[in-house]
Design a protein around this motif. Structure first.
Motif, short mmCIF file in Angstrom:
data_model
loop_
_atom_site.label_atom_id
_atom_site.label_comp_id
_atom_site.label_asym_id
_atom_site.label_seq_id
_atom_site.Cartn_x
_atom_site.Cartn_y
_atom_site.Cartn_z
N PRO A 30 8.89 -8.95 -29.33
CA PRO A 30 9.31 -10.36 -29.39
C PRO A 30 8.25 -11.38 -29.00
O PRO A 30 8.53 -12.57 -28.98
CB PRO A 30 10.46 -10.40 -28.37
CG PRO A 30 10.07 -9.37 -27.35
CD PRO A 30 9.31 -8.30 -28.09
N ASP A 31 7.03 -10.95 -28.68
CA ASP A 31 6.02 -11.86 -28.14
C ASP A 31 5.16 -12.48 -29.24
O ASP A 31 3.95 -12.61 -29.10
CB ASP A 31 5.14 -11.13 -27.13
CG ASP A 31 4.48 -9.88 -27.70
OD1 ASP A 31 4.94 -9.41 -28.77
OD2 ASP A 31 3.53 -9.39 -27.10
N LEU A 32 5.79 -12.90 -30.34
CA LEU A 32 5.06 -13.42 -31.49
C LEU A 32 4.33 -14.72 -31.17
O LEU A 32 3.18 -14.91 -31.57
CB LEU A 32 6.03 -13.63 -32.66
CG LEU A 32 5.43 -14.24 -33.93
CD1 LEU A 32 4.36 -13.33 -34.51
CD2 LEU A 32 6.53 -14.49 -34.96
N ILE A 207 6.27 -24.58 -17.90
CA ILE A 207 6.48 -24.61 -19.35
C ILE A 207 5.85 -23.39 -20.01
O ILE A 207 6.45 -22.76 -20.90
CB ILE A 207 5.93 -25.91 -19.96
CG1 ILE A 207 6.79 -27.10 -19.51
CG2 ILE A 207 5.90 -25.83 -21.48
CD1 ILE A 207 6.24 -28.45 -19.93
N LEU A 208 4.66 -23.02 -19.58
CA LEU A 208 4.03 -21.81 -20.11
C LEU A 208 4.89 -20.58 -19.87
O LEU A 208 5.00 -19.69 -20.73
CB LEU A 208 2.65 -21.62 -19.46
CG LEU A 208 1.54 -22.55 -19.93
CD1 LEU A 208 0.32 -22.41 -19.01
CD2 LEU A 208 1.14 -22.24 -21.37
N TYR A 209 5.53 -20.54 -18.71
CA TYR A 209 6.37 -19.39 -18.37
C TYR A 209 7.59 -19.29 -19.29
O TYR A 209 8.14 -18.20 -19.47
CB TYR A 209 6.82 -19.49 -16.92
CG TYR A 209 7.26 -18.17 -16.32
CD1 TYR A 209 6.35 -17.36 -15.65
CD2 TYR A 209 8.56 -17.72 -16.42
CE1 TYR A 209 6.73 -16.16 -15.10
CE2 TYR A 209 8.96 -16.52 -15.88
CZ TYR A 209 8.04 -15.74 -15.22
OH TYR A 209 8.43 -14.54 -14.70
N ARG A 213 8.14 -13.45 -23.36
CA ARG A 213 9.01 -12.65 -24.21
C ARG A 213 8.77 -11.17 -23.89
O ARG A 213 7.88 -10.54 -24.45
CB ARG A 213 8.72 -12.91 -25.70
CG ARG A 213 9.01 -14.34 -26.15
CD ARG A 213 10.50 -14.65 -26.09
NE ARG A 213 10.78 -15.99 -26.59
CZ ARG A 213 10.78 -17.09 -25.83
NH1 ARG A 213 10.51 -17.00 -24.53
NH2 ARG A 213 11.05 -18.26 -26.36
N PRO A 214 9.59 -10.59 -22.99
CA PRO A 214 9.40 -9.18 -22.62
C PRO A 214 9.67 -8.25 -23.80
O PRO A 214 10.43 -8.58 -24.71
CB PRO A 214 10.46 -8.97 -21.51
CG PRO A 214 10.82 -10.35 -21.06
CD PRO A 214 10.66 -11.23 -22.24
N SER A 215 9.05 -7.09 -23.78
CA SER A 215 9.25 -6.10 -24.84
C SER A 215 10.63 -5.46 -24.72
O SER A 215 11.25 -5.48 -23.65
CB SER A 215 8.16 -5.02 -24.75
OG SER A 215 8.18 -4.41 -23.47
N TYR A 216 11.09 -4.87 -25.82
CA TYR A 216 12.43 -4.29 -25.87
C TYR A 216 12.43 -2.84 -25.37
O TYR A 216 12.86 -1.91 -26.06
CB TYR A 216 12.98 -4.35 -27.29
CG TYR A 216 13.26 -5.75 -27.79
CD1 TYR A 216 14.11 -6.60 -27.08
CD2 TYR A 216 12.67 -6.22 -28.96
CE1 TYR A 216 14.36 -7.89 -27.53
CE2 TYR A 216 12.92 -7.51 -29.41
CZ TYR A 216 13.76 -8.33 -28.69
OH TYR A 216 14.01 -9.60 -29.15
N ASP A 217 11.94 -2.66 -24.16
CA ASP A 217 11.97 -1.32 -23.54
C ASP A 217 12.30 -1.41 -22.05
O ASP A 217 11.85 -0.59 -21.25
CB ASP A 217 10.63 -0.60 -23.75
CG ASP A 217 9.44 -1.38 -23.18
OD1 ASP A 217 9.64 -2.54 -22.74
OD2 ASP A 217 8.32 -0.84 -23.17
N GLN A 218 13.11 -2.40 -21.70
CA GLN A 218 13.45 -2.65 -20.30
C GLN A 218 14.52 -1.66 -19.83
O GLN A 218 15.36 -1.20 -20.61
CB GLN A 218 13.94 -4.08 -20.12
CG GLN A 218 12.97 -5.14 -20.63
CD GLN A 218 11.62 -5.08 -19.94
OE1 GLN A 218 11.54 -4.94 -18.72
NE2 GLN A 218 10.54 -5.20 -20.72
N ASP A 219 14.47 -1.36 -18.54
CA ASP A 219 15.46 -0.47 -17.93
C ASP A 219 16.54 -1.24 -17.17
O ASP A 219 17.69 -0.78 -17.10
CB ASP A 219 14.77 0.51 -16.98
CG ASP A 219 13.74 1.38 -17.69
OD1 ASP A 219 14.14 2.11 -18.61
OD2 ASP A 219 12.55 1.30 -17.35
N ALA A 347 8.51 -7.86 -12.13
CA ALA A 347 9.51 -8.32 -13.08
C ALA A 347 9.16 -9.71 -13.57
O ALA A 347 8.62 -10.52 -12.83
CB ALA A 347 10.89 -8.34 -12.42
N GLU A 348 9.47 -9.96 -14.84
CA GLU A 348 9.26 -11.27 -15.43
C GLU A 348 10.59 -11.83 -15.89
O GLU A 348 11.54 -11.08 -16.14
CB GLU A 348 8.27 -11.18 -16.59
CG GLU A 348 6.87 -10.76 -16.15
CD GLU A 348 5.92 -10.63 -17.32
OE1 GLU A 348 6.39 -10.73 -18.47
OE2 GLU A 348 4.72 -10.41 -17.09
#
Length: 401
Positions: A30-32, A207-209, A213-219, A347-348
Motif C-alpha cells: 500500500p505504500d505507493l 503531515i508526513l506521518y 502505509r504499513p504493509s499487509y503482513d501485520q500480526d 509500531a507505526e
C-alpha cells in the motif's frame, strides 16, 4: 526559454510512472505514494543535474544531499520532530536552488515549478497574518457551537486573541515606547515566533506521518481508546479509530490472508460504566469481527500506557518478532508513535479521519503536548533568548544615560 526538450522530460516520466504503478499493483503493497514521491524527486534531480551540468555547475547536489539526509533520518524513525525541520530545510534549500537554476539555464520546466511555488506563496501572502487570525476566530465559533466548552476546545480562540493583542501592540503601542522598553517587551513576540517556528516543524512532521502505509503482513493492530459517551457507548471519534483498524483488517485478509488480531486498548475512567476496551470490542463484534480475533487491554489510562500494556499482551503471544501497527485519529498518530518508541514497541500508526473543523484545535492540543514532553529543552532555549533581549535592553538604556 527552450521548449523542444519538454517531451523528452514528460513522456519518459509518464511511462516510468505507468510501469511502476502496474508493477506495484501486483506487489499488493500500500505504500505507493511515498515510492512515487521519492522516484519523482530523484527523476527531477537527474533532469536538473543534466541541464545544469551543461553550464559546468553542480549546485543541484546541495538540495539533493538535504533530501537524502532527510530521507535517511525519516526512514529510521517516522515519529520525530526533527523530521519536520529537515523536510522544511530541504524545501527551503530546494526553492533557493530552483531560482539559481532558472537564472543560469532559463529552463521552462524549472520556470513552471517556480510558477507553481509562486502561486502558493502569493496565496499565503494574501491570506497573511490577519486572514489567519480571522480564520481562527471563525473556527473557534464553529467548535463552540458543536463541541463542549472545555479549555482544549478553545485553543484556536485563545490563539486568535493572542494574535490580536500582538497586532495591536505592533501597530500602535510599540511606536510610542522608548527603545529600551521596546527591546524588553519584544521578548514576548520573539518567544511567540519561536513557538510558531517549532509548530511549523511539528505540523510538517505530523503531515508526513499521515502518509504512512504499513504493509499487509501485520500480526496485531492496537486500537487506542478514547472517552465513552454516557459511560458505555463508543463516541464518534473512537468509532473512527475502530473503523480504521477494521478496514485494515479486511484489506489485509483480501490481499495476503495473513491473520491479524485487534488489540482493544483502554481502561475504565471514573465516569465510565465499563472499560473502554470492552465497549470497543462490542462495537467491533457488531461489525463482523470474530471474537477470537480481538484481544482486550483494559488497564491503560494514557497513550503511553496503551502502548506499554498492549506490548505486554503481544509479548505473551506465540508470534515471534510480531509486526504491529496502531490505529488512532489522524491528528494523534504522530504523538502516539513517539509513545510507542518510549514503550519500546516497534509500531507505526494509521490515521482515522477527523471532522475538518476539529483539526485546528486538535493539532494545537497535540503540539502543546509535544512541547510538554520536551519542556526543559524548549524553555531553556526560550530562556536564553529572553536573557539576550533583556541584556540588550539594559545596554541600550546605559547608552541613553
Amino acid at each position: 526559454m527552450n521548449f523542444w526538450h519538454i517531451p523528452w522530460f514528460i513522456f519518459p516520466y509518464l511511462l516510468l510512472i505507468f510501469i511502476f504503478i502496474k508493477w506495484h499493483k501486483k506487489s499488493n503493497k500500500p505504500d505507493l505514494f511515498f515510492k512515487l514521491a521519492y522516484g519523482s524527486f530523484f527523476y527531477l534531480f537527474l533532469y536538473l543535474g543534466v541541464i545544469e551540468a551543461q553550464n559546468k555547475s553542480y549546485f543541484f547536489l546541495v538540495p539533493l544531499l538535504f533530501f537524502v539526509f532527510f530521507s535517511s533520518v525519516y526512514s529510521r524513525q517516522k515519529a520525530r520532530l526533527i523530521n519536520g525541520f529537515l523536510f522544511n530545510l530541504f524545501i527551503g534549500t530546494f526553492g533557493i536552488y530552483l531560482l539559481y537554476n532558472f537564472f543560469i539555464t532559463y529552463d521552462v520546466i524549472v520556470f513552471a515549478l517556480l510558477f507553481l511555488v509562486g502561486i502558493f506563496v502569493a496565496i499565503v501572502g494574501l491570506f497573511g497574518f490577519v486572514g489567519l487570525m480571522v480564520l481562527f476566530y471563525w473556527n473557534a465559533l464553529v467548535v463552540i457551537r458543536r463541541e463542549s466548552h472545555s479549555l482544549a476546545n478553545l485553543l484556536t480562540l485563545i490563539l486568535a486573541i493572542l494574535m490580536t493583542a500582538w497586532l495591536i501592540y505592533d501597530s500602535m503601542i510599540a511606536k510610542m515606547l522608548p527603545n529600551w522598553a521596546s527591546l524588553l517587551l519584544s521578548i514576548l513576540p520573539v518567544i511567540f515566533s519561536y513557538f510558531i517556528f517549532t509548530f511549523l516543524n511539528f505540523l510538517s512532521a505530523s503531515i508526513l506521518y499521515q502518509f504512512n502505509r504499513p504493509s499487509y503482513d501485520q500480526d496485531f493492530i492496537i486500537v487506542l481508546g478514547a472517552g465513552l459517551v454516557h459511560g458505555a457507548e463508543v463516541s464518534p471519534l473512537l468509532a473512527n479509530r475502530i473503523k480504521r483498524a477494521i478496514d485494515f483488517y479486511y484489506e489485509q485478509r483480501k490481499h495476503t490472508r495473513h491473520l491479524v488480531k485487534l488489540v482493544m486498548s483502554g481502561g475504565q475512567g471514573p465516569d465510565e460504566k465499563v472499560a473502554e476496551a470492552v465497549a470497543m470490542k462490542e462495537y467491533a463484534l457488531q461489525r463482523g469481527i470474530q471474537a477470537e480475533d480481538i484481544l482486550i487491554e483494559s488497564n491503560s489510562t494514557t497513550t503511553f500506557e496503551n502502548m506499554k500494556y498492549s506490548k505486554e499482551i503481544i509479548d505473551q503471544s506465540e508470534v515471534k518478532n510480531p509486526k504491529v501497527i496502531f490505529s488512532s485519529n489522524n491528528y494523534h498518530i504522530f504523538r502516539a508513535g513517539i509513545f510507542a518508541k518510549m514503550a519500546h514497541l516497534k509500531a507505526e500508526g494509521i490515521g482515522a479521519k477527523t471532522a475538518f473543523y476539529y483539526l485546528p484545535n486538535a493539532f494545537l492540543r497535540e503540539f502543546i503536548a509535544i512541547i510538554a514532553m520536551k519542556r526543559k529543552l524548549h524553555f531553556t532555549f526560550v530562556g536564553i533568548l529572553a536573557t539576550l533581549l533583556l541584556l540588550s535592553a539594559i545596554v541600550s538604556q546605559m547608552f541613553v544615560l
